[in-house]
Design a protein around this motif. Structure first.
Motif, short mmCIF file in Angstrom:
data_model
loop_
_atom_site.label_atom_id
_atom_site.label_comp_id
_atom_site.label_asym_id
_atom_site.label_seq_id
_atom_site.Cartn_x
_atom_site.Cartn_y
_atom_site.Cartn_z
N ARG A 240 0.82 -1.21 0.00
CA ARG A 240 0.00 0.00 0.00
C ARG A 240 0.85 1.26 0.00
N LEU A 241 1.91 1.24 0.83
CA LEU A 241 2.80 2.39 0.85
C LEU A 241 3.49 2.58 -0.49
N LYS A 242 3.88 1.49 -1.11
CA LYS A 242 4.56 1.57 -2.41
C LYS A 242 3.63 2.15 -3.46
N LEU A 245 2.96 6.01 -2.42
CA LEU A 245 4.12 6.86 -2.65
C LEU A 245 4.51 6.87 -4.12
N GLY A 246 4.34 5.72 -4.81
CA GLY A 246 4.63 5.69 -6.24
C GLY A 246 3.73 6.61 -7.03
N ALA A 247 2.43 6.58 -6.70
CA ALA A 247 1.49 7.48 -7.40
C ALA A 247 1.81 8.93 -7.10
N TRP A 248 2.13 9.24 -5.83
CA TRP A 248 2.49 10.61 -5.48
C TRP A 248 3.76 11.05 -6.20
N GLN A 252 4.15 14.07 -8.91
CA GLN A 252 5.09 15.17 -8.73
C GLN A 252 6.04 15.31 -9.91
N LEU A 253 6.48 14.19 -10.46
CA LEU A 253 7.35 14.25 -11.63
C LEU A 253 6.64 14.87 -12.83
N LYS A 254 5.38 14.52 -13.03
CA LYS A 254 4.62 15.11 -14.13
C LYS A 254 4.45 16.61 -13.93
N LEU A 255 4.11 17.03 -12.71
CA LEU A 255 3.96 18.46 -12.44
C LEU A 255 5.27 19.20 -12.63
N MET A 256 6.37 18.60 -12.15
CA MET A 256 7.67 19.25 -12.31
C MET A 256 8.06 19.34 -13.79
#
Length: 276
Positions: A240-242, A245-248, A252-256
């Motif tokens: 679940r954490l993976k 955090l992977g989706a987040w 963030q990479l897409k926004l950056m």
């Protein structure tokens, strides 16, 4: 709480109210608030464990943090180490190569970022005097106009407005001095903490090498000594954490990336010099 005044302002009263209260003192309130004795007991146990957990993190956090960082580095290098082992390379050699390559890559990236930041900070420091000088006359004219407007109000309100305008521009005039003191204090604090930072980095590097070399044995001990139900729950939690955090991280990479492209296109259109 000890490092942030704003955080201490909001959290210290709560800690002072809840801190001296032992878990047993919550029993009457909990029995009234919760419908069953089982849920009340679960709340008391969770409250006690959470307090001990926070105390443990506060006491052992500086010691465990470099080992946690080393464990993350070892986990990131583990797949490549396994592939190199399949080619016949010894475990120690594969570990040394992968962990060293990872740290060299991180050092190069951080060095590039620090270089860019220092370059921009130096450029800002060179341009600040000219910017401040160019704003002196407009700010003086703005202050005089505001004072003229303040004098048109009745006596009590007008005097208060005049004092407010004068204090505002007086504090603005000392902005450069306060900024200088803030920068000086930050650099001094960094120099004071240099031995701690060096010890943290050394511990993290050594722990990552040792954990990466012994990670397969640690995994075998985990499978042999830990009950199946606990391992299954830990695996579900890790999954679940993976995913979260992977989706987040992907978001963030897409926004950056979008922000970077927009800035680059804007700089190219305006023909502005920038760091890249």
């Amino acid at each position: 709480i000890g490092f942030s005044k704003r955080f201490s302002y909001w959290i210290s009263p709560v800690v002072r109210v809840l801190g001296p209260i032992p878990s047993t003192a919550w029993i009457p309130l909990v029995l009234i608030s919760f419908p069953t004795a089982v849920s009340a007991s679960a709340f008391l146990i969770a409250l006690s464990v959470f307090g001990g957990f926070l105390a443990g993190i506060w006491l052992l956090g500086p010691v465990l943090l470099p080992f946690g960082f080393g464990f993350l580095v070892a986990g990131a290098a583990s797949p490549v180490i396994g592939k190199l082992q399949k080619t016949g390379l010894p475990r120690w050699a594969a570990t040394g190569f992968c962990v060293s390559a990872l740290y060299i890559t991180l050092s190069l990236v951080l060095g590039l970022l620090c270089r860019l930041l220092c370059r921009e900070a130096a450029e800002l420091a060179r341009s600040l005097p000219a910017m401040a000088q160019s704003l002196t006359d407009p700010m003086a004219r703005l202050e005089q106009r505001l004072l003229v407007l303040a004098r048109r109000f009745p006596d009590g309100i007008g005097k208060a407005l005049e004092e407010g305008v004068s204090d505002f521009f007086r504090s603005g005039a000392g902005l450069g001095t306060r900024l200088y003191h803030r920068v000086f204090d930050a650099v001094s604090a960094l120099l004071v903490r240099t031995p701690d930072i060096a010890l943290f980095l050394l511990t993290a590097v050594l722990s990552s090498f040792m954990l990466a070399a012994k990670l397969s044995e640690l995994q075998r001990l985990w499978q042999e000594r830990v009950p199946d139900r606990w391992r299954q729950q830990a695996a579900e939690l890790g999954l679940r954490l993976k995913r979260t955090l992977g989706a987040w991280f992907r978001t963030q990479l897409k926004l950056m990336s979008v922000t970077f492209l927009i800035l680059v296109v804007g700089f190219l259109i305006l023909r502005t010099d920038y760091v890249l």
